[in-house]
Design an enzyme around this catalytic site. Structure first.
Site, PDB file in Angstrom:
ATOM      1  N   SER A 177       0.842  -1.208   0.000  1.00 19.16           N
ATOM      2  CA  SER A 177       0.000   0.000   0.000  1.00 19.16           C
ATOM      3  C   SER A 177       0.869   1.248   0.000  1.00 19.16           C
ATOM      4  O   SER A 177       1.751   1.393   0.854  1.00 19.16           O
ATOM      5  CB  SER A 177      -0.867   0.035   1.262  1.00 19.16           C
ATOM      6  OG  SER A 177      -1.958  -0.819   1.131  1.00 19.16           O
ATOM      7  N   ASN A 202       2.346   2.672  11.052  1.00 19.84           N
ATOM      8  CA  ASN A 202       1.633   3.132  12.260  1.00 19.84           C
ATOM      9  C   ASN A 202       2.043   2.249  13.422  1.00 19.84           C
ATOM     10  O   ASN A 202       2.441   1.099  13.227  1.00 19.84           O
ATOM     11  CB  ASN A 202       0.113   3.079  12.050  1.00 19.84           C
ATOM     12  CG  ASN A 202      -0.363   1.722  11.582  1.00 19.84           C
ATOM     13  OD1 ASN A 202      -0.106   1.292  10.449  1.00 19.84           O
ATOM     14  ND2 ASN A 202      -1.046   1.015  12.443  1.00 19.84           N
ATOM     15  N   HIS A 219      -6.203   4.297   6.939  1.00 21.47           N
ATOM     16  CA  HIS A 219      -5.526   4.037   5.661  1.00 21.47           C
ATOM     17  C   HIS A 219      -4.854   5.300   5.089  1.00 21.47           C
ATOM     18  O   HIS A 219      -3.832   5.196   4.405  1.00 21.47           O
ATOM     19  CB  HIS A 219      -6.506   3.423   4.664  1.00 21.47           C
ATOM     20  CG  HIS A 219      -5.844   2.812   3.453  1.00 21.47           C
ATOM     21  ND1 HIS A 219      -4.879   1.825   3.539  1.00 21.47           N
ATOM     22  CD2 HIS A 219      -5.986   3.062   2.122  1.00 21.47           C
ATOM     23  CE1 HIS A 219      -4.473   1.493   2.321  1.00 21.47           C
ATOM     24  NE2 HIS A 219      -5.126   2.232   1.441  1.00 21.47           N
ATOM     25  N   HIS A 278      -6.158  -8.584  -1.951  1.00 24.27           N
ATOM     26  CA  HIS A 278      -6.327  -8.924  -0.535  1.00 24.27           C
ATOM     27  C   HIS A 278      -7.575  -9.780  -0.355  1.00 24.27           C
ATOM     28  O   HIS A 278      -8.568  -9.611  -1.076  1.00 24.27           O
ATOM     29  CB  HIS A 278      -6.477  -7.658   0.302  1.00 24.27           C
ATOM     30  CG  HIS A 278      -5.364  -6.653   0.127  1.00 24.27           C
ATOM     31  ND1 HIS A 278      -5.345  -5.737  -0.905  1.00 24.27           N
ATOM     32  CD2 HIS A 278      -4.249  -6.422   0.864  1.00 24.27           C
ATOM     33  CE1 HIS A 278      -4.259  -4.984  -0.801  1.00 24.27           C
ATOM     34  NE2 HIS A 278      -3.575  -5.378   0.255  1.00 24.27           N
ATOM     35  N   MET A 324      -2.474  -7.196   6.349  1.00 22.91           N
ATOM     36  CA  MET A 324      -3.568  -7.997   5.777  1.00 22.91           C
ATOM     37  C   MET A 324      -3.155  -8.611   4.429  1.00 22.91           C
ATOM     38  O   MET A 324      -3.968  -8.752   3.525  1.00 22.91           O
ATOM     39  CB  MET A 324      -4.806  -7.108   5.575  1.00 22.91           C
ATOM     40  CG  MET A 324      -5.227  -6.303   6.785  1.00 22.91           C
ATOM     41  SD  MET A 324      -6.470  -5.068   6.370  1.00 22.91           S
ATOM     42  CE  MET A 324      -6.398  -4.007   7.829  1.00 22.91           C
ATOM     43  N   SER A 325      -1.859  -8.916   4.305  1.00 24.38           N
ATOM     44  CA  SER A 325      -1.405  -9.413   2.992  1.00 24.38           C
ATOM     45  C   SER A 325      -0.167 -10.299   3.145  1.00 24.38           C
ATOM     46  O   SER A 325       0.147 -10.772   4.226  1.00 24.38           O
ATOM     47  CB  SER A 325      -1.072  -8.220   2.081  1.00 24.38           C
ATOM     48  OG  SER A 325       0.089  -7.553   2.539  1.00 24.38           O
ATOM     49  N   ALA A 375       2.739  -2.476   3.780  1.00 28.13           N
ATOM     50  CA  ALA A 375       2.597  -1.497   4.855  1.00 28.13           C
ATOM     51  C   ALA A 375       2.036  -2.269   6.041  1.00 28.13           C
ATOM     52  O   ALA A 375       1.149  -3.111   5.867  1.00 28.13           O
ATOM     53  CB  ALA A 375       1.623  -0.408   4.431  1.00 28.13           C
ATOM     54  N   HIS A 387      -3.349   1.013  -4.634  1.00 26.80           N
ATOM     55  CA  HIS A 387      -2.979  -0.167  -5.434  1.00 26.80           C
ATOM     56  C   HIS A 387      -3.485   0.090  -6.861  1.00 26.80           C
ATOM     57  O   HIS A 387      -4.659  -0.132  -7.165  1.00 26.80           O
ATOM     58  CB  HIS A 387      -3.604  -1.435  -4.847  1.00 26.80           C
ATOM     59  CG  HIS A 387      -3.004  -1.832  -3.527  1.00 26.80           C
ATOM     60  ND1 HIS A 387      -1.968  -2.734  -3.420  1.00 26.80           N
ATOM     61  CD2 HIS A 387      -3.266  -1.413  -2.270  1.00 26.80           C
ATOM     62  CE1 HIS A 387      -1.625  -2.870  -2.139  1.00 26.80           C
ATOM     63  NE2 HIS A 387      -2.408  -2.076  -1.428  1.00 26.80           N
ATOM     64  N   TYR A 393      -9.776  -9.487   1.934  1.00 27.61           N
ATOM     65  CA  TYR A 393     -10.962  -8.691   2.300  1.00 27.61           C
ATOM     66  C   TYR A 393     -11.638  -8.059   1.083  1.00 27.61           C
ATOM     67  O   TYR A 393     -12.769  -7.587   1.177  1.00 27.61           O
ATOM     68  CB  TYR A 393     -10.603  -7.600   3.333  1.00 27.61           C
ATOM     69  CG  TYR A 393      -9.598  -6.568   2.873  1.00 27.61           C
ATOM     70  CD1 TYR A 393      -9.949  -5.535   2.023  1.00 27.61           C
ATOM     71  CD2 TYR A 393      -8.278  -6.642   3.303  1.00 27.61           C
ATOM     72  CE1 TYR A 393      -9.019  -4.602   1.584  1.00 27.61           C
ATOM     73  CE2 TYR A 393      -7.341  -5.708   2.883  1.00 27.61           C
ATOM     74  CZ  TYR A 393      -7.714  -4.692   2.032  1.00 27.61           C
ATOM     75  OH  TYR A 393      -6.786  -3.773   1.596  1.00 27.61           O
ATOM     76  N   GLU A 394     -10.952  -8.059  -0.070  1.00 24.01           N
ATOM     77  CA  GLU A 394     -11.592  -7.542  -1.285  1.00 24.01           C
ATOM     78  C   GLU A 394     -12.639  -8.527  -1.802  1.00 24.01           C
ATOM     79  O   GLU A 394     -13.396  -8.203  -2.717  1.00 24.01           O
ATOM     80  CB  GLU A 394     -10.543  -7.288  -2.364  1.00 24.01           C
ATOM     81  CG  GLU A 394      -9.606  -6.135  -2.035  1.00 24.01           C
ATOM     82  CD  GLU A 394      -8.508  -5.974  -3.076  1.00 24.01           C
ATOM     83  OE1 GLU A 394      -8.794  -5.452  -4.166  1.00 24.01           O
ATOM     84  OE2 GLU A 394      -7.363  -6.384  -2.801  1.00 24.01           O
TER      85      GLU A 394
HETATM   86  O1  LIG Z   1      -0.384  -5.115   2.888  1.00 23.96           O
HETATM   87  P1  LIG Z   1      -0.575  -3.941   2.011  1.00 23.96           P
HETATM   88  O2  LIG Z   1      -1.131  -4.273   0.686  1.00 23.96           O
HETATM   89  O3  LIG Z   1       0.686  -3.102   1.924  1.00 23.96           O
HETATM   90  O4  LIG Z   1      -1.689  -3.007   2.683  1.00 23.96           O
HETATM   91  C1  LIG Z   1      -1.894  -2.777   4.076  1.00 23.96           C
HETATM   92  O5  LIG Z   1      -2.547  -1.539   4.169  1.00 23.96           O
HETATM   93  C2  LIG Z   1      -3.985  -1.744   4.148  1.00 23.96           C
HETATM   94  C3  LIG Z   1      -4.559  -1.137   5.401  1.00 23.96           C
HETATM   95  O6  LIG Z   1      -4.225   0.202   5.557  1.00 23.96           O
HETATM   96  C4  LIG Z   1      -4.192  -3.243   4.161  1.00 23.96           C
HETATM   97  O7  LIG Z   1      -4.452  -3.683   2.851  1.00 23.96           O
HETATM   98  C5  LIG Z   1      -2.878  -3.760   4.664  1.00 23.96           C
HETATM   99  O8  LIG Z   1      -2.624  -5.089   4.277  1.00 23.96           O
HETATM  100  O1  HPA Z   2      -2.113  -1.565  11.858  1.00 22.64           O
HETATM  101  C1  HPA Z   2      -2.337  -2.227  10.840  1.00 22.64           C
HETATM  102  N1  HPA Z   2      -3.051  -3.390  10.899  1.00 22.64           N
HETATM  103  C2  HPA Z   2      -3.312  -4.127   9.807  1.00 22.64           C
HETATM  104  N2  HPA Z   2      -2.896  -3.789   8.597  1.00 22.64           N
HETATM  105  C3  HPA Z   2      -2.189  -2.670   8.472  1.00 22.64           C
HETATM  106  N3  HPA Z   2      -1.657  -2.114   7.371  1.00 22.64           N
HETATM  107  C4  HPA Z   2      -1.033  -1.004   7.745  1.00 22.64           C
HETATM  108  N4  HPA Z   2      -1.154  -0.819   9.071  1.00 22.64           N
HETATM  109  C5  HPA Z   2      -1.883  -1.852   9.547  1.00 22.64           C
END
Ligand SMILES: O=P(O)(O)O[C@H]1O[C@H](CO)[C@@H](O)[C@H]1O
Ligand code: HPA
Length: 350
Positions: free
Chosen positions: A95, A305, A321, A148, A281-282, A178, A126, A150-151
């Site tokens: 991300s 974060n 986000h 992802h 989440m990836s 991220a 993305h 969740y999509e």
């Molecule tokens: O893992 P990437 O795709 O970088 O994205 C991260 O950022 C998003 C949440 O802010 C979620 O999709 C999490 O997995």
């Molecule tokens: O704090 C988080 N939790 C899950 N996914 C994330 N992607 C960026 N930051 C986070």
């Protein structure tokens, strides 16, 4: 590919289109093949389907969780032929880290919508483009946009592009993401090189390798110890040192949750107790798919974060986000340099 247009629509014999994505304008939406066949039942109960066998197969592929080897081969051939080159290193941009693909030279760009059978990106940050070209002398292919869970995509679909990479000739996967920093020593903007993961979706019985195993990709029961290549981790640490960012670099454990919700305090406490340093989440399902087909894996999390494990009423401690994207944007230069220099090392060795 008979019957497909660039958006993955299926053309019926009367020229109408059945769209495989829920945001499509077709009145048929993304109903499964069985529903469509139902409409074509005659009075005597026999199915009179107006779709050709190729169209039915295409429709099944859109609705299925697993992609047959031959379909993945077709996608890989489409990319290699279109790009006119065969990549050795695959990069998945996390991300807000799409700029990792912007440093690729002589780039051939494929929008996901125009790649046959490819899913589409639905998340901000993305872009939904596959970029093939040169980086530091090596031929690379980068996904500007990952898929992802969740999509709404099954895990096998989320990580299907990793198999496409493999059949394109990719030997090394660089997966970036991220993530929230759970380890209290981590600061926003730090980079955590992944040396292991906790697969929370796997704990719940979900895997990208679920279903029949095709041994052309790999074994039924792959081992995942040593999934993250130690030489690449060590090289990245050396590179970090020479960039002067060693105090902002860590080696740690990532965990993937299903999302799209960020974690509760109780979940974060539980993850910390399990030895997790960063959460997202990836990535995990991509790494599993890559190791299954014997690719070498390097992965890192940009800590966007901090995840506090203490209860607090402060709004600014809640993950969001926009913050994730803005931190990623601020740190993209360092991430690009790390990736480019590691690619250079790999290319120099080959
Ligand atoms: O893992 P990437 O795709 O970088 O994205 C991260 O950022 C998003 C949440 O802010 C979620 O999709 C999490 O997995
Ligand atoms: O704090 C988080 N939790 C899950 N996914 C994330 N992607 C960026 N930051 C986070």
């Amino acid at each position: 590919m008979t019957g497909y247009n660039s958006k993955g629509d299926v053309a019926t014999s009367n020229g109408n289109h059945r769209n495989g994505h829920s945001n499509g304008s077709s009145s048929n939406g993304d109903r499964p093949a069985d529903d469509l066949a139902q409409e074509n039942q005659t009075d005597n109960g026999r199915i009179q389907c107006s779709l050709t066998p190729e169209e039915l197969r295409a429709l099944r592929v859109l609705n299925e969780d697993t992609y047959p080897y031959e379909v993945i081969q077709e996608i890989a051939d489409f990319i290699v032929k279109g790009a006119g080159m065969r990549p050795k290193i695959g990069i998945i941009c996390g991300s807000g880290l799409g700029s990792l693909a912007d440093i690729i030279q002589d780039a051939k760009i494929f929008e996901y919508e125009k790649i046959p059978n490819f899913p589409v990106s639905t998340v901000e940050g993305h872009a939904g483009k596959l970029v093939v070209g040169h980086l530091e002398g090596a031929i690379v292919m980068a996904m500007q946009g990952r898929f992802h869970f969740y999509e709404g995509y099954p895990l096998a679909k989320c990580s299907m592009p990793v198999r496409v990479m493999k059949l394109c000739g990719v030997e090394y996967l660089f997966a970036t993401n991220a993530a929230g920093g759970i380890n209290p020593k981590f600061a926003v903007g730090d980079i955590m090189l992944m040396h292991d993961h906790v697969n929370m979706l796997g704990f719940a019985g979900n895997s990208p390798l679920q279903g029949p195993n095709d041994p052309r990709f790999g074994p039924r029961f792959p081992a995942l110890v040593n999934s993250y290549n130690k030489d690449l981790i060590n090289k990245a640490l050396e590179i970090g040192k020479s960039m002067g960012i060693e105090s902002n670099m860590h080696v740690g454990v990532y965990s993937c949750l299903g999302g799209p919700t960020y974690e509760t305090i109780a979940e974060l406490k539980a993850l910390r107790m399990m030895g997790v340093d960063a959460v997202g989440m990836s990535t995990v399902h991509e790494v599993i798919t890559a190791r299954h087909c014997d690719m070498k894996v390097f992965a890192f999390s940009l800590i966007t974060n901090k995840c506090s494990t203490e209860y607090s009423d402060k709004k600014d401690e809640e993950a969001n986000h926009d913050e994730v994207m803005s931190v990623a944007k601020n740190r993209q230069k360092a991430c690009c340099e790390l990736v480019a220099r590691l690619v250079r090392e790999i290319h120099a060795q080959s």
